[in-house]
Motif scaffolding. Structure first.
Motif, PDB file in Angstrom:
ATOM      1  N   UNK A  91       0.822  -1.213   0.000  1.00 20.02           N
ATOM      2  CA  UNK A  91       0.000   0.000   0.000  1.00 20.02           C
ATOM      3  C   UNK A  91       0.858   1.266   0.000  1.00 20.02           C
ATOM      4  N   UNK A  92       2.085   1.178   0.525  1.00 20.99           N
ATOM      5  CA  UNK A  92       2.976   2.346   0.534  1.00 20.99           C
ATOM      6  C   UNK A  92       3.741   2.498  -0.790  1.00 20.99           C
ATOM      7  N   UNK A  93       3.346   1.743  -1.812  1.00 16.57           N
ATOM      8  CA  UNK A  93       3.899   1.755  -3.166  1.00 16.57           C
ATOM      9  C   UNK A  93       5.208   0.987  -3.305  1.00 16.57           C
ATOM     10  N   UNK A  94       5.758   0.480  -2.211  1.00 17.26           N
ATOM     11  CA  UNK A  94       6.982  -0.320  -2.272  1.00 17.26           C
ATOM     12  C   UNK A  94       6.678  -1.660  -2.946  1.00 17.26           C
ATOM     13  N   UNK A  95       7.647  -2.173  -3.685  1.00 25.25           N
ATOM     14  CA  UNK A  95       7.497  -3.454  -4.362  1.00 25.25           C
ATOM     15  C   UNK A  95       8.353  -4.498  -3.651  1.00 25.25           C
ATOM     16  N   UNK A  96       7.763  -5.683  -3.421  1.00 20.98           N
ATOM     17  CA  UNK A  96       8.508  -6.782  -2.813  1.00 20.98           C
ATOM     18  C   UNK A  96       8.145  -8.081  -3.512  1.00 20.98           C
ATOM     19  N   UNK A  97       8.978  -9.089  -3.351  1.00 20.15           N
ATOM     20  CA  UNK A  97       8.662 -10.399  -3.904  1.00 20.15           C
ATOM     21  C   UNK A  97       7.709 -11.122  -2.965  1.00 20.15           C
ATOM     22  N   UNK A  98       6.901 -12.002  -3.520  1.00 20.55           N
ATOM     23  CA  UNK A  98       5.901 -12.731  -2.737  1.00 20.55           C
ATOM     24  C   UNK A  98       6.535 -13.478  -1.577  1.00 20.55           C
ATOM     25  N   UNK A  99       7.725 -14.018  -1.774  1.00 24.54           N
ATOM     26  CA  UNK A  99       8.376 -14.774  -0.702  1.00 24.54           C
ATOM     27  C   UNK A  99       8.715 -13.895   0.506  1.00 24.54           C
ATOM     28  N   UNK A 100       8.689 -12.579   0.356  1.00 25.68           N
ATOM     29  CA  UNK A 100       8.994 -11.662   1.457  1.00 25.68           C
ATOM     30  C   UNK A 100       7.741 -11.088   2.115  1.00 25.68           C
ATOM     31  N   UNK A 101       6.568 -11.417   1.591  1.00 24.39           N
ATOM     32  CA  UNK A 101       5.313 -10.928   2.156  1.00 24.39           C
ATOM     33  C   UNK A 101       5.064 -11.634   3.488  1.00 24.39           C
ATOM     34  N   UNK A 102       4.692 -10.856   4.494  1.00 25.93           N
ATOM     35  CA  UNK A 102       4.462 -11.367   5.849  1.00 25.93           C
ATOM     36  C   UNK A 102       3.087 -10.941   6.353  1.00 25.93           C
ATOM     37  N   UNK A 103       2.563 -11.721   7.277  1.00 34.52           N
ATOM     38  CA  UNK A 103       1.295 -11.374   7.931  1.00 34.52           C
ATOM     39  C   UNK A 103       1.417  -9.991   8.555  1.00 34.52           C
ATOM     40  N   UNK A 104       0.365  -9.202   8.404  1.00 36.11           N
ATOM     41  CA  UNK A 104       0.344  -7.854   8.953  1.00 36.11           C
ATOM     42  C   UNK A 104       0.728  -6.776   7.955  1.00 36.11           C
ATOM     43  N   UNK A 105       1.436  -7.156   6.873  1.00 35.19           N
ATOM     44  CA  UNK A 105       1.771  -6.149   5.862  1.00 35.19           C
ATOM     45  C   UNK A 105       0.499  -5.731   5.130  1.00 35.19           C
ATOM     46  N   UNK A 106       0.526  -4.541   4.578  1.00 35.99           N
ATOM     47  CA  UNK A 106      -0.646  -4.019   3.886  1.00 35.99           C
ATOM     48  C   UNK A 106      -0.333  -3.930   2.394  1.00 35.99           C
ATOM     49  N   UNK A 107      -1.138  -4.623   1.591  1.00 38.18           N
ATOM     50  CA  UNK A 107      -0.966  -4.666   0.146  1.00 38.18           C
ATOM     51  C   UNK A 107      -1.825  -3.609  -0.527  1.00 38.18           C
ATOM     52  N   UNK A 108      -1.415  -3.223  -1.745  1.00 36.20           N
ATOM     53  CA  UNK A 108      -2.233  -2.326  -2.558  1.00 36.20           C
ATOM     54  C   UNK A 108      -3.332  -3.160  -3.190  1.00 36.20           C
ATOM     55  N   UNK A 109      -4.558  -2.845  -2.862  1.00 37.33           N
ATOM     56  CA  UNK A 109      -5.691  -3.570  -3.412  1.00 37.33           C
ATOM     57  C   UNK A 109      -6.443  -2.726  -4.419  1.00 37.33           C
ATOM     58  N   UNK A 110      -7.241  -3.372  -5.221  1.00 44.90           N
ATOM     59  CA  UNK A 110      -8.024  -2.678  -6.240  1.00 44.90           C
ATOM     60  C   UNK A 110      -9.004  -1.697  -5.614  1.00 44.90           C
ATOM     61  N   UNK A 111      -9.551  -2.062  -4.458  1.00 41.61           N
ATOM     62  CA  UNK A 111     -10.535  -1.204  -3.795  1.00 41.61           C
ATOM     63  C   UNK A 111     -10.014  -0.637  -2.486  1.00 41.61           C
ATOM     64  N   UNK A 112      -8.702  -0.544  -2.350  1.00 46.19           N
ATOM     65  CA  UNK A 112      -8.109  -0.001  -1.136  1.00 46.19           C
ATOM     66  C   UNK A 112      -7.109  -0.968  -0.529  1.00 46.19           C
ATOM     67  N   UNK A 113      -6.568  -0.608   0.624  1.00 44.74           N
ATOM     68  CA  UNK A 113      -5.547  -1.436   1.276  1.00 44.74           C
ATOM     69  C   UNK A 113      -6.081  -2.806   1.681  1.00 44.74           C
ATOM     70  N   UNK A 114      -5.209  -3.819   1.601  1.00 46.25           N
ATOM     71  CA  UNK A 114      -5.534  -5.181   2.000  1.00 46.25           C
ATOM     72  C   UNK A 114      -4.474  -5.654   2.993  1.00 46.25           C
ATOM     73  N   UNK A 115      -4.893  -6.065   4.170  1.00 50.67           N
ATOM     74  CA  UNK A 115      -3.957  -6.526   5.194  1.00 50.67           C
ATOM     75  C   UNK A 115      -3.725  -8.027   5.052  1.00 50.67           C
ATOM     76  N   UNK A 116      -2.470  -8.426   5.010  1.00 54.39           N
ATOM     77  CA  UNK A 116      -2.127  -9.843   4.869  1.00 54.39           C
ATOM     78  C   UNK A 116      -2.443 -10.567   6.176  1.00 54.39           C
ATOM     79  N   UNK A 117      -3.266 -11.601   6.068  1.00 53.87           N
ATOM     80  CA  UNK A 117      -3.607 -12.429   7.224  1.00 53.87           C
ATOM     81  C   UNK A 117      -2.591 -13.549   7.388  1.00 53.87           C
ATOM     82  N   UNK A 118      -2.226 -14.193   6.247  1.00 57.65           N
ATOM     83  CA  UNK A 118      -1.278 -15.300   6.326  1.00 57.65           C
ATOM     84  C   UNK A 118      -0.638 -15.553   4.970  1.00 57.65           C
ATOM     85  N   UNK A 119       0.535 -16.166   5.017  1.00 53.48           N
ATOM     86  CA  UNK A 119       1.198 -16.654   3.808  1.00 53.48           C
ATOM     87  C   UNK A 119       1.619 -18.087   4.093  1.00 53.48           C
TER      88      UNK A 119
END
Length: 170
Positions: A91-119
């Motif tokens: 959501x902060x426009x930073x780009x990361x690889x999927x393997x680095x995504x962690x629970x609690x991070x906020x993704x850029x969603x089509x309709x607003x921010x999306x909080x990661x629940x689990x990977x």
């Protein structure tokens, strides 16, 4: 000498060809504002980009694959299954690889921010798809689109991995 040159070219090619893949049933938005699975796209179709414009697809690749992939689930009930190298936009426009995504991070969603629940790493044996939105990466933001409502990067699929910002690469 020729042997070393060929080996050098092969190693260089392998290092720059990062092919991020998603399941073929991953939904994208076509012009006309309806969703279709990536597996149904054709070259020339236009999909909704993360900047809310439509981008023409310059290449679509499908293959049957067996591999470990990452299952990302958000608290807003959005999911994405992709390989570890898929580029995801926070959501902060930073780009990361999927393997680095962690629970609690906020993704850029089509309709607003999306909080990661689990990977979770999952092993899948299914059709996967790859998209290309252009022949060359000049501005990484031009190669972002929505997959299952999550902003992801197509530019890693066009054999232009070396153009990604250093912080996104492994």
């Amino acid at each position: 000498m020729k042997k070393y040159l060929l080996l050098s070219l092969l190693v260089s090619t392998l290092q720059t060809n990062a092919w991020a893949q998603m399941l073929s049933n991953t939904k994208v938005i076509l012009s006309g504002n309806f969703s279709v699975p990536i597996g149904h796209l054709l070259t020339g179709d236009e999909i909704l980009a993360s900047d809310q414009t439509y981008r023409r697809i310059t290449g679509v690749y499908h293959e049957f694959n067996e591999q470990a992939m990452i299952y990302i689930r958000t608290t807003e009930d959005q999911t994405l299954v992709c390989d570890k190298n898929q580029v995801i936009q926070l959501a902060n426009q930073k780009l990361i690889q999927a393997k680095k995504v962690k629970a609690g991070q906020v993704l850029q969603g089509q309709n607003g921010p999306l909080t990661v629940e689990s990977t979770t790493f999952v092993f899948v044996s299914t059709d996967v798809s790859l998209l290309s939105l252009g022949p060359k990466v000049e501005n990484v933001k031009d190669h972002l689109y929505f997959a299952n409502g999550i902003s992801v990067g197509a530019y890693s699929l066009v054999r232009e991995w070396q153009y990604l910002p250093a912080e996104v690469k492994e």
